[in-house]
Enzyme design. Structure first.
Site, PDB file in Angstrom:
ATOM      1  N   LYS A   1       0.827  -1.208   0.000  1.00  0.00           N
ATOM      2  CA  LYS A   1       0.000   0.000   0.000  1.00  0.00           C
ATOM      3  C   LYS A   1       0.863   1.261   0.000  1.00  0.00           C
ATOM      4  CE  LYS A   1      -2.175  -0.985   3.884  1.00  0.00           C
ATOM      5  NZ  LYS A   1      -1.515  -2.255   4.260  1.00  0.00           N
TER       6      LYS A   1
ATOM      7  N   ARG B   1      -9.260   0.686   9.016  1.00  0.00           N
ATOM      8  CA  ARG B   1      -8.842  -0.673   9.338  1.00  0.00           C
ATOM      9  C   ARG B   1      -9.916  -1.417  10.110  1.00  0.00           C
ATOM     10  NH1 ARG B   1      -2.951   0.483   9.025  1.00  0.00           N
ATOM     11  NH2 ARG B   1      -1.779  -1.442   9.132  1.00  0.00           N
TER      12      ARG B   1
ATOM     13  N   ARG C   1      11.968  -5.364   4.151  1.00  0.00           N
ATOM     14  CA  ARG C   1      11.473  -3.978   4.116  1.00  0.00           C
ATOM     15  C   ARG C   1      12.418  -3.051   4.880  1.00  0.00           C
ATOM     16  NH1 ARG C   1       5.394  -2.061   5.009  1.00  0.00           N
ATOM     17  NH2 ARG C   1       5.481  -3.019   7.069  1.00  0.00           N
TER      18      ARG C   1
ATOM     19  N   ARG D   1      11.515  -1.523  10.580  1.00  0.00           N
ATOM     20  CA  ARG D   1      10.442  -1.273  11.534  1.00  0.00           C
ATOM     21  C   ARG D   1      10.407  -2.357  12.599  1.00  0.00           C
ATOM     22  NH1 ARG D   1       5.028   0.203   8.235  1.00  0.00           N
ATOM     23  NH2 ARG D   1       4.153  -1.002   9.957  1.00  0.00           N
TER      24      ARG D   1
ATOM     25  N   ARG E   1       0.006  -9.169  13.038  1.00  0.00           N
ATOM     26  CA  ARG E   1      -0.638  -8.118  12.233  1.00  0.00           C
ATOM     27  C   ARG E   1      -1.495  -8.733  11.125  1.00  0.00           C
ATOM     28  NH1 ARG E   1       4.323  -5.045  10.428  1.00  0.00           N
ATOM     29  NH2 ARG E   1       2.926  -3.561   9.453  1.00  0.00           N
TER      30      ARG E   1
HETATM   31  P1  AMP Z   1       1.056   0.596   8.955  1.00  0.00           P
HETATM   32  O1  AMP Z   1       2.249   1.458   8.776  1.00  0.00           O
HETATM   33  O2  AMP Z   1      -0.129   1.063   8.123  1.00  0.00           O
HETATM   34  O3  AMP Z   1       1.344  -0.871   8.740  1.00  0.00           O
HETATM   35  O4  AMP Z   1       0.582   0.757  10.471  1.00  0.00           O
HETATM   36  C1  AMP Z   1       1.434   0.386  11.532  1.00  0.00           C
HETATM   37  C2  AMP Z   1       0.636   0.230  12.802  1.00  0.00           C
HETATM   38  O5  AMP Z   1      -0.002   1.477  13.126  1.00  0.00           O
HETATM   39  C3  AMP Z   1      -0.508  -0.771  12.755  1.00  0.00           C
HETATM   40  O6  AMP Z   1      -0.075  -2.095  13.002  1.00  0.00           O
HETATM   41  C4  AMP Z   1      -1.425  -0.237  13.860  1.00  0.00           C
HETATM   42  O7  AMP Z   1      -0.918  -0.557  15.147  1.00  0.00           O
HETATM   43  C5  AMP Z   1      -1.286   1.264  13.685  1.00  0.00           C
HETATM   44  N1  AMP Z   1      -2.290   1.798  12.737  1.00  0.00           N
HETATM   45  C6  AMP Z   1      -2.056   2.400  11.549  1.00  0.00           C
HETATM   46  N2  AMP Z   1      -3.189   2.763  10.967  1.00  0.00           N
HETATM   47  C7  AMP Z   1      -4.186   2.375  11.802  1.00  0.00           C
HETATM   48  C8  AMP Z   1      -5.609   2.450  11.751  1.00  0.00           C
HETATM   49  N3  AMP Z   1      -6.249   2.997  10.707  1.00  0.00           N
HETATM   50  N4  AMP Z   1      -6.305   1.935  12.798  1.00  0.00           N
HETATM   51  C9  AMP Z   1      -5.691   1.387  13.868  1.00  0.00           C
HETATM   52  N5  AMP Z   1      -4.351   1.269  13.971  1.00  0.00           N
HETATM   53  C10 AMP Z   1      -3.602   1.758  12.947  1.00  0.00           C
END
Ligand code: AMP
Length: 212
Positions: free
Chosen positions: A13, A88, A123, A156, A167
């Site tokens: 994404k 999400r 990554r 990360r 996740r």
């Molecule tokens: P990402 O970088 O999109 O993979 O997000 C990393 C982490 O941030 C996720 O595993 C969640 O803990 C948190 N996070 C990001 N976006 C959301 C969202 N829309 N709702 C809830 N948690 C989020």
């Protein structure tokens, strides 16, 4: 055009959002990047989000909805935006509708879990600007250095294999249902994410009716 990129963690994404920003001239809103920035800056939001993120669970809806409502109201979003990693949960999707945020297209980028688990170890991300790389599929021009801002790339914390598995579980249990939600509204398109980045991007552009 207001777009949502759906998909499991590691589906691509963020990478696709970076390309779409340039091609469509609209900003990407990555809630993950916003939260990581908040943690780096030691803000109250960052402190509330950190533990959830580190263990691979979701940050509470109300925190996410607050930052997204503020962000989409910024002037640079007036011609559209790309939501990367939000919504999400069903509650987040419904809240967007209730806020009057009109979503034109929802693109679900689909990649098998096994492929994702393999991808995550490669990554690398820029802690400063949020750009995302992969050591094989999308390497930076100079090893370990961000093309966009020259910062040193990092891994990360939540890309550790056991956290990735958690996740993915969260994605299937809580987020995947959004395909049904947006499918019923007639806004969903599915794109195969296990193909070269440029090919997937062409498919996305076609799916949303933009020029390839
Ligand atoms: P990402 O970088 O999109 O993979 O997000 C990393 C982490 O941030 C996720 O595993 C969640 O803990 C948190 N996070 C990001 N976006 C959301 C969202 N829309 N709702 C809830 N948690 C989020």
């Amino acid at each position: 055009m207001n777009l949502i990129l759906l998909g499991a963690p590691g589906a691509g994404k963020g990478t696709q959002a970076e390309i779409l920003v340039k091609k469509l001239s609209i900003p990407a809103i990555s809630t993950g990047n916003m939260l990581r920035e908040a943690i780096a800056n030691g803000t109250e939001l960052g402190m509330k989000a950190k533990q959830h993120m580190d263990n691979g669970s979701l940050v509470p809806d109300e925190l996410i909805l607050g930052i997204v409502a503020d962000r989409v109201a910024q002037p640079d979003c007036s011609n559209g935006f790309i939501l990367d990693g939000m919504p999400r949960t069903l509650a987040q999707a419904e809240a967007l509708e209730n806020m009057g945020v009109k979503i034109d297209h929802v693109v679900s980028i689909e990649v098998d879990d096994a492929v994702i688990e393999g991808r995550m170890t490669g990554r690398r991300v820029c802690p400063k600007c949020g750009a995302s790389y992969h050591i094989v599929a999308n390497p930076p021009k100079m090893e370990g250095i961000c093309n966009a801002c020259g910062s040193e790339l990092t891994i990360r914390k939540d890309d550790a294999p056991e956290t990735v598995r958690k996740r993915l579980e969260v994605y299937h249990a809580t987020t995947e249902i959004l395909k049904e939600f947006y499918g019923k509204l007639g806004r969903l398109c599915i794109v195969e994410g296990n193909q070269p980045i440029e090919k997937a991007n062409e498919e996305i552009l076609k799916a949303i009716g933009a020029q390839v």
